[in-house]
Every structure is written in C-alpha cells, then in structure tokens.
Design an enzyme around this catalytic site. Structure first.
Site, PDB file in Angstrom:
ATOM      1  CG  HIS A  98      -3.972  10.545  -2.162  1.00  0.00           C
ATOM      2  ND1 HIS A  98      -4.991  10.032  -1.417  1.00  0.00           N
ATOM      3  CD2 HIS A  98      -2.969   9.639  -2.064  1.00  0.00           C
ATOM      4  CE1 HIS A  98      -4.622   8.873  -0.882  1.00  0.00           C
ATOM      5  NE2 HIS A  98      -3.395   8.622  -1.260  1.00  0.00           N
ATOM      6  CG  HIS A 266       3.994   3.598   2.136  1.00  0.00           C
ATOM      7  ND1 HIS A 266       3.247   2.546   1.687  1.00  0.00           N
ATOM      8  CD2 HIS A 266       3.227   4.711   1.904  1.00  0.00           C
ATOM      9  CE1 HIS A 266       2.094   2.978   1.212  1.00  0.00           C
ATOM     10  NE2 HIS A 266       2.063   4.300   1.316  1.00  0.00           N
TER      11      HIS A 266
END
Ligand code: HEM
EC number: 1.11.1.21
Length: 723
Positions: A98, A266
C-alpha cells in the site's frame, strides 16, 4: 446565567482555533487561488534533521543486522496486536504494497519513496486500516537503527524481508528513500468529499475504465486500486478485471506483472472482517490523544486477532498462508467459487466444496479450520481470458512465477526511485531494467570550449539553442526522477515527435548538433545542454552582462533498445507555460498547469517566476510565437518582461484568446500577452516576485537568478554521474 453572561462567556478572550486548525484556512475565501505552497513543501523548517544527508548515512547501515531483526520481528507476536498464525508477514507485505502502490505513472507522484504513509491522508485511508499497527510494530526497530534507516526504506524492506522469511527468493533491495516530515500537499487524490464515494465521480463512464480522471489510478477515494467486492461493491469478476487492468497500467504494470502481483500478494496472509466494520472508531488522524496515533479502535470483544476488522472480507486465500508457494493457484483453479457474505457483510467468493484438510487453519486457534475466500479481483485472474492464460503459464512453471513475481515486487517497490544509480546498499541487483530508463555514462574528457565554439559558429539562433535544451531537460520530474536531458531521449521516439517539442525545429537543430557532438567525442545529451548554456550566455551578453554558466560533462546517450517508448507517454507535456505553449483542447487553466510542472521540476516560486520572465524575453517561445514576448529587445536577458508587465504607463485588454498591452495614452498595442503572462502581474504572490524583478536595483539579479535556476533544470536529472 442570563443571556448577557452567556454572550460574554462565548467571547473567549484567548484566540484559538482559527489559526491553529485547518478548519478555517485564510484562503478558504478564495478556493480558486493558486496553491503556490506546493513549491515549498518539505521546507527545511519542518525538517528536524537540517543538514543531515540520509543517502550518505544509510551507507553506514548494518543491513544484515537490520534484516535479522526484521526477520525476528515477523514471528515475535505481541499481545497488543497478535500475529495471524504467529507471523506478521501478511500484514507487513500489505503495508509495503500500500505504500508503493499509491504510485501513478501519469505524474509520478504517490509511491513509497517518501515515508508518506506516516501522514494524512494516507495514514487514515479506509484501505489502510490496520497498517497503523504494522508501522507501530516496526517502531522498536526504527528506534534502534535511528537515522541510519528511514521510515520509507524500512516500510518497503519490512515487506521484502517478510517475503524472504516465507520462502520467496527476492530480486534485491535498494536503500536511499529520504523521509518527509510533513504531509505532501502536491498530490491530487481525487475531488470527492466522502471516503469511498461511488466510482462514478471519477469516471466519464464507469463501464469504461480508461475514462478515469487523470492522473488518478484508483477506482475510489481512499482505495489503493480496486474495490475488492467488485465495481462499486457489486461482484462481477470480468468488470473488475477491466478495472484491475486499467489501474495497474496506470502504475506502469503490464498484464503479466499484474497477475503475478495479485497472485503473489494473496499467496500469503488473510483478510479481516470478523464483526461489523461500522463499529470501528475514528481513523488515526481523527482519533483522540489516548489512541497515540493509532486508529480504528475496535470494540468487538478485544478487537484483535480473530476479532480483527480491516477490509470487512474474512479469510485466507491459501491452505498455508505463511508460506510463499503455489497455493493461490491451487486454490483458485482447483475449486468452483460462489458468492457469500463475510461476517462483516462484505461480498466475497468461497469454494462450493473443499476438502477439510485444504482449508486454512484459524489464524489464532489451530484446532479450527475455515473456508478460504477470494476477492472479486482474485476471481478476475481466473475469469478474464488474458489473466487466465498468464496464470496457466505460471502454474506450469513455478520457477517462472517466482522470478516474475520477485521482479514485479522489486519494480513495485523501486519504481519511484528513478535511475538505478540512486539505489544504495549491498543488495542492489546488477541487472539493468528497462523501466529504470537506463542511461550509459557518457564521455567527460573532450574539449568543452572547442565544442562550444563550434556550436557558436553553427548558425543556430539563441532561441533555437535555448528552446532545444529546455525541451530536453523539462521532462524531468522529481516525483519519480524520470525524464530530463540525460540520455538525449529527445532524439528518440516518442519525444522527437511530441507537438510540444516542435518536431521540425527540433530536427533542424539536432541535425546541426549531432555531427558536432560526434566530432568532439561528446554525447549529444551534453551537447544539447552546452548549446542551451551558450544561448543563455549570448542572451545575457546582449543585455550587457558577461555570464559563464557552469557545465559538467558526462551525460550519456540512451539507445532505442534502452528505451521503453510506450512508458514515456505520460511524460509528454500537455503544457509548458515557460515556453508559452498549451495543448489547444486543454481545459485546465494554464497557470495551474505551470504550477504543476514547476513542482515536478523541483523549482521554487521565485525560480519559476524568473525562468518564465527570462524565457519570454529570450524569445524561446513555442513556434516563435510573438504572444507573451513583452520586450522590444528579443534575445536579450533583460528584466523587460517584469518591467513592462508592471508598468502603469500600460493598460491590459483582452483581445480574443490573447491580451493586448497598450500604451495608456495613445492606445497603441505594444505587445500581445497570454493569460498566463498576465497572471504573473495579477496573482498577489506572483506579482510580488514580478515587482521585485522589475525594480531598478534588481536588473543584475534577474540574470543571476535566471542563470542559477536554468542550471538547476539542466542538472536536475544527473544522479548517475559521480557527484
Ligand atoms: C488486485 C488488487 C488487490 C485487491 C483488490 C486487494 C485486496 C485485498 C484485501 C481486501 C485484503 C484484506 C485486508 C484485510 O482485511 O486485512 C488484502 C490483503 C492482502 N493483500 Fe491485497 N489486494 C490486491 C492486490 C495486492 C497486491 C498487488 C499485493 C502484494 C503484492 C497484495 C498483498 C496483500 C497481502 C499480503 C494481504 C494480507 C494482509 C494480512 O495478512 O494482514 N494485494 N488485499
């Protein structure tokens, strides 16, 4: 208390609020005023480390020790925020992603290069919930290593070490990102007034991802990329695929890099949505002092571990979420998936059927197992035919996936650092990568004075010399250190054909300079800058000032093979207020575009003003346009632009697209100016500078300041030269 007393009580004798809070900025009365402070953000006054050179200091960092400490931290679970499965890897990777993932190629702003995640708005973005905990977990390590490692480097290194502890062979790491000490005020994150406002507000048509407002690269205010539940929260993996493609492309990632990043991201960690997200307290920026910089207080039981609420989705993607393996693909492609709601009420995909032993363990209780889940963006990797084909290739060749992911992660976390020469430390990979815009070191031993004399005798005009050097240097952006004169990419596609570079004039000048460079044994990049310097010196001489600009040789010439032509599209100027040029169909006011460009070029407000005024009188205007010249002595570096602009003997009259500067008495038109020129006489701050440069005692200052600002622009991109 009667009415009178109340009135008196209301008039607090101590002044408060207005000047110390953001609630009532003095400029709120004039919301359209130019925000010149973007040129002066990160002022030395906010920096408590005045004179400290981080890039030097980090060279003394014990990288191996720091990495050992980070690796130990990953499995050192703390009661105040316990690690899922006893491993903080997933959380640290999400923090790093992020930080880096806010980068957008359009203006080079965002990204993890400044440690901006410590400050608003990013510290409080809805997509960054719980990353306050990740940074706080790093605090003991930051405290121990102190100034030898910046937050910016530490945040990205933590994600990288997390991957290493989970089994990924990473591609390397470069240090050198200096921290900022105040929020950035130059980055536009969108016009919405509400977090997570519907996507429609930033798209022409939300079904056409390419219509997203530029330079934005995320679908909603406060998100890093796409909505995990689907477009505007409605699951539809094919539609989400189109948005994933567009948003990642805006970060400079192709389909293969995007699929690798999504899958590799992920492969580890989990989503958190065990309880109502509506119950969370205010974000860190809004929370009370007792929260000590943390936010999103969670009243659900103790609010952590199994009760944590972050995105609202709940579950892990893979069977072994603390191991970097092929588990994401096994899970996604090995099962059929159906829509379900998480305990927090968010849409997520869960397997229709799954063997008990394939389910991941509960993150805090090893006696339980839960369904895995997929976001809409994960499903996009299976449903979109292009992503699917890429995933099939990865599945057939795990080593290829590992390498592709490691490279994409490296690119993600280093993209805004600029040339490879800016990376510091023992783990910098040797390989040149095309997205680093490599430039070879150019020759330094040639006879500079002889080359300069030949340029002087070449017959090129002052305006041609200056305009070519300017155009070659002006693409530089301090936001991601791309562009600039080094590399002489102005002679390559696509730059050579950009309208703003006046291809015919450019070709003429290059045809003269190229043989001179070759003959002298100099790079063309050096020769273009040297020619520009000569032009400025000639203009100063014409104004009666002898000037010799500093010049250091050594720029290199990049080849086509070293240039990812497509990636240069965002560097194309849509405006160059300095050269008085604006793409015709552009709707934003030219003064705003100029300010944006000046900020990207790293100029201060006075530098912007003196460069504009100087270029106007030198006559390097686009296409030789007479608009905005404002002098009878074109080609001389005089203060005329400022003098004539502020002279009360004149009146200023709008005449069609331009403005006329007329003699007040006779009404005769003396010069034509553009809107931008007149802004320099009307905006109160710019006018203050313009008046300063128009003062009788400051004629010499115009030349000196112009020369210094010019040199700054010409030298701005030279990180790869020894200095
Ligand atoms: C394609 C767009 C993506 C979407 C929509 C997305 C969405 C999400 C969501 C909703 C979460 C759950 C956060 C939480 O509740 O704790 C999550 C977690 C995570 N994401 Fe992504 N993500 C994307 C891409 C990536 C990428 C590119 C990476 C890294 C390369 C990444 C790495 C992670 C990691 C490691 C976690 C686990 C965090 C933890 O264990 O606490 N994601 N992501």
């Amino acid at each position: 208390m009667d009415g009178n007393e109340m009135k008196t009580a209301g008039k607090c004798p101590v002044m408060h609020g207005a000047i110390t809070s953001e609630a009532r900025s003095v400029m709120e009365w004039w919301p359209n005023a130019l925000k010149l402070e973007i040129l002066h953000q990160h002022d030395s006054k906010t920096n408590p480390l005045a004179g400290f050179d981080y890039r030097e200091a980090v060279k003394g960092l014990d990288v191996a020790a720091l990495k050992r400490d980070l690796a130990a931290l990953m499995t050192d679970s703390q009661d105040w925020w316990p690690a899922d499965w006893g491993h903080y890897g997933g959380l640290m990777i999400r923090m790093a992603w992020h930080a880096a993932g806010s980068y957008r190629a359009a203006d080079g702003r965002g990204g993890g290069g400044t440690g901006n995640q410590r400050f608003a708005p990013l510290n409080s973005w809805p997509d960054n919930v719980s990353l306050d905990k990740a940074r706080r977990l790093l605090w003991p390590i930051k405290r121990k290593y102190g100034n030898a490692v910046s937050w910016a480097d530490l945040i990205l290194l933590a994600g990288t070490v997390a991957y290493e502890t989970m089994g990924l062979k990473t591609f390397g790491f470069g240090f050198g990102r200096a921290d900022i000490w105040a929020p950035e005020i130059d980055t536009y994150w969108g016009a919405e007034k509400e977090w997570l406002a519907p996507s429609d507000e930033r798209y022409g048509d939300v079904d056409k991802p390419e219509t997203m407002e530029n330079p934005l690269a995320a679908v909603q205010m406060g998100l890093i990329y796409v909505n995990p539940e689907g477009v505007n929260g409605k699951p539809d993996p094919l539609k989400t695929a189109a948005q994933v493609r567009e948003t990642f492309a805006r970060m400079g990632m192709n389909d293969e890099e995007t699929a690798a990043l999504t899958a590799g991201g992920h492969t580890v960690g989990k989503t958190h949505g065990n309880g109502s997200a509506a119950a969370l307290g205010p974000d860190p920026e809004a929370a009370g002092p007792e929260m000590q910089g943390l936010g999103w207080a969670n009243p659900n039981q103790h609010g952590k571990a199994a009760n944590a609420v972050t995105s609202g989705l709940e579950g892990a993607w893979t069977t072994h979420p603390t191991v970097f393996d092929m588990g994401f693909f096994d899970m996604l492609f090995g099962h059929e998936w159906e829509l379900r709601k998480s305990p927090a009420g968010a849409w997520q995909w869960e397997p229709v059927a799954i063997a008990e032993e394939d389910k991941p363990l509960d993150a805090s209780d090893p006696t339980k197992r839960h369904n895995p889940m997929m976001t809409d963006a994960d499903m996009a990797m299976k449903v979109d035919p292009v992503y699917r084909a890429i995933c099939e290739k990865f599945m057939a060749d795990p080593a290829y996936f590992n390498d592709t992911f490691a490279r994409a992660w490296f690119k993600l976390t280093h993209r805004d650092m600029g040339p490879k020469a800016r990376y510091i430390g023992p783990e910098v990979p040797a390989e040149d990568l095309i997205w680093q815009d490599p430039v070879p070191q150019g020759p330094t031993g040639y006879d500079v004075a002889a080359l300069k004399a030949k340029i002087a005798a070449s017959g090129l005009s002052t305006a041609e010399l200056v305009a070519t050097a300017w155009d070659s240097a002006r693409t530089f952006r301090q936001s991601d250190y791309r562009g600039g004169a080094n590399g002489a990419r102005i002679r390559l596609a696509p730059q050579k054909d950009w309208e703003g570079n006046e291809p015919a004039r450019l070709a003429k000048v290059l045809a003269v300079l190229e043989p001179l460079a070759a003959e002298a044994g100099a790079s063309l990049a050096d020769t273009i800058v040297l020619a520009g310097n000569l032009g400025v010196e000639t203009a100063a001489a014409a104004a009666g000032v002898a000037l010799e600009l500093p010049f250091s040789p050594g720029r290199g010439d990049a080849t086509e093979a070293m240039t990812d032509a497509e990636s240069f599209a965002p560097l194309e100027p849509i405006h160059d207020g300095f050269r008085n040029w604006l793409k015709k169909d552009y709707v934003v006011a030219p003064e705003e575009l100029l300010l944006d460009r000046a900020q990207l070029m790293g100029l201060t407000a006075p530098e912007m003003v003196v460069l504009l005024g100087g270029l106007r009188v030198i006559g390097a205007n686009h296409g030789g346009s007479a608009h905005g010249v404002l002098t009878d002595r074109v080609g001389a570096l005089t203060p005329d632009f400022f003098v004539n602009l502020t002279d009360m003997a004149n009146t200023w009259v709008k005449a069609g697209e331009h403005y006329e500067i007329r003699d007040r008495k006779s009404g005769a038109v003396k010069w034509t100016a553009t809107r931008l020129d007149l802004v320099f006489g009307s905006n109160s701050i710019l006018r203050a500078y313009a008046e300063l440069y128009a003062q009788d005692d400051n004629a010499g200052k115009v030349v000196r300041d112009f020369a210094a600002a010019w040199t700054k622009v010409m030298e701005a991109d030279r990180f790869d030269l020894a200095r």
